[in-house]
Scaffold this active site. Sequence first.
Site, PDB file in Angstrom:
ATOM      1  N   HIS A 169       0.865  -1.181   0.000  1.00 25.14           N
ATOM      2  CA  HIS A 169       0.000   0.000   0.000  1.00 25.14           C
ATOM      3  C   HIS A 169       0.905   1.235   0.000  1.00 25.14           C
ATOM      4  O   HIS A 169       1.507   1.561   1.023  1.00 25.14           O
ATOM      5  CB  HIS A 169      -0.907  -0.024   1.231  1.00 25.14           C
ATOM      6  CG  HIS A 169      -1.840  -1.190   1.231  1.00 25.14           C
ATOM      7  ND1 HIS A 169      -2.256  -1.837   2.366  1.00 25.14           N
ATOM      8  CD2 HIS A 169      -2.430  -1.830   0.187  1.00 25.14           C
ATOM      9  CE1 HIS A 169      -3.068  -2.828   2.033  1.00 25.14           C
ATOM     10  NE2 HIS A 169      -3.190  -2.847   0.715  1.00 25.14           N
ATOM     11  N   GLU A 172       1.375   4.158   2.602  1.00 28.62           N
ATOM     12  CA  GLU A 172       1.854   3.820   3.947  1.00 28.62           C
ATOM     13  C   GLU A 172       3.382   3.954   3.985  1.00 28.62           C
ATOM     14  O   GLU A 172       4.132   2.990   4.102  1.00 28.62           O
ATOM     15  CB  GLU A 172       1.359   2.420   4.317  1.00 28.62           C
ATOM     16  CG  GLU A 172      -0.175   2.400   4.389  1.00 28.62           C
ATOM     17  CD  GLU A 172      -0.786   1.003   4.322  1.00 28.62           C
ATOM     18  OE1 GLU A 172      -2.023   0.913   4.194  1.00 28.62           O
ATOM     19  OE2 GLU A 172      -0.039   0.014   4.386  1.00 28.62           O
ATOM     20  N   HIS A 262       3.184  -2.371   7.044  1.00 29.24           N
ATOM     21  CA  HIS A 262       2.060  -1.491   6.670  1.00 29.24           C
ATOM     22  C   HIS A 262       1.897  -0.326   7.632  1.00 29.24           C
ATOM     23  O   HIS A 262       2.554  -0.252   8.670  1.00 29.24           O
ATOM     24  CB  HIS A 262       0.748  -2.292   6.701  1.00 29.24           C
ATOM     25  CG  HIS A 262       0.591  -3.236   5.562  1.00 29.24           C
ATOM     26  ND1 HIS A 262      -0.262  -2.991   4.507  1.00 29.24           N
ATOM     27  CD2 HIS A 262       1.188  -4.424   5.312  1.00 29.24           C
ATOM     28  CE1 HIS A 262      -0.188  -4.009   3.655  1.00 29.24           C
ATOM     29  NE2 HIS A 262       0.684  -4.888   4.112  1.00 29.24           N
ATOM     30  N   GLU A 338       1.596  -3.295  11.565  1.00 27.45           N
ATOM     31  CA  GLU A 338       0.892  -2.035  11.310  1.00 27.45           C
ATOM     32  C   GLU A 338       1.446  -0.943  12.204  1.00 27.45           C
ATOM     33  O   GLU A 338       1.503  -1.102  13.418  1.00 27.45           O
ATOM     34  CB  GLU A 338      -0.615  -2.200  11.586  1.00 27.45           C
ATOM     35  CG  GLU A 338      -1.319  -3.233  10.705  1.00 27.45           C
ATOM     36  CD  GLU A 338      -1.665  -2.731   9.318  1.00 27.45           C
ATOM     37  OE1 GLU A 338      -1.445  -1.530   9.040  1.00 27.45           O
ATOM     38  OE2 GLU A 338      -2.149  -3.542   8.504  1.00 27.45           O
TER      39      GLU A 338
HETATM   40 ZN    ZN Z   1      -1.679  -1.453   4.359  1.00 27.72          ZN
END
Ligand code: ZN
Length: 380
Positions: A169, A172, A262, A338
């Site tokens: 992504h 990010e 992420h 994350e």
């Molecule tokens: Zn992500």
Amino acid sequence: MNDIQINAAFDSGNIEVLSIDGATARLTIRRDRDSDFFQWFHFRVSGAQGRELALTITGLNASAYPRGWPGYQVCVSEDRQFWRRTESHWDDGLEGGSLTVHHRLAGDLAWFAYFAPYSMERHHDFIARIAAADGVEYRHLGKSLDGQPIDCLEMGDGGMQVWLYARQHPGETMAEWWMEGALELLADHTSSMARELRRRCRFHIVPNANPDGSRRGHLRTNAAGVNLNREWHDPSAEKSPEVLAIRNAMDASGVDFAMDIHGDEAIPAVFLAGFEGIPSLKQEQRAGYNRYAELLERRTPDFQTAIGYPITRPGKANLSMSTNQLAERFGCVAMTLEMPFKDHDPAPNQRQGWSPERSKQLGRDCLGALLEWLVDRDPA
Ligand code: ZN
């Protein structure tokens, strides 16, 4: 007074100007190409001349993660090196959901972004620097739809196959800052921790899995508007050559331990997500994942296990996501890390919130936890 100028026509830029009146502007974020996702912004303001800016980004109730805006503070830099936060006001009832920043500049220019940017130019500088270190091998895994390289750095002589990959992504960006911290440590021959990790493991590291989305200023998708972390069950040359290239290389090496890096828009904390719902879940595999989380939590206040995503029920894992696919495919310990766009609330930092500096430190701490985890399994 003259109108300010707002510009995002550069690598990783994203903003559209609706109107400018003096030092006040109304803005909106461009959607990812062929997709409805949007949330990443990165633009430059000039002509400010020490005035107080009032910048309003509108239409955000339709963004990918509206829950990302309450409690969020915009990132700003005047030198493009140090990024700090500036007071930002969220109003879900104004102009379809709007975030307003009032910011007084010291000089004439400032850059604003959703998080400290990580451009493709910086990526190339980074790859060049690490690839030149002793014992590091550069590997070209394939090409993106825009024709950019999927870069991989490899090192180490051990039998444990470790894959670290980031920025599926592209918005990010903290994920590639994490990579800087991790790779600077691993490539450092004066670090005994790095030498021991390289003795035990073979590292395969992809600092940016989505260069097209990164350069285009996307939040979540590649040049075809495809979310790469929903392609791992069946990647294709037409839609997701980035995943196809990485997964083929993983099939060739095997995978024992994997981390997918992420950022999360809404949750103000660093956390891990695992693979509890995969069909072939083994007790030892799950124990390995839990042990890693425990070691990382003990190692740094910038990680915690109380807050995170709900755990998937048995057999219900989404195998299009890389962590589930790798855990199922290789029987390995895999995880999604994350980091927040906001702050890590258990250890907040008023001035910067979550930042590139903390992302890099977490990269080093994650490798430290990996070494402890490996020593647990095999003390020799
Ligand atoms: Zn992500």
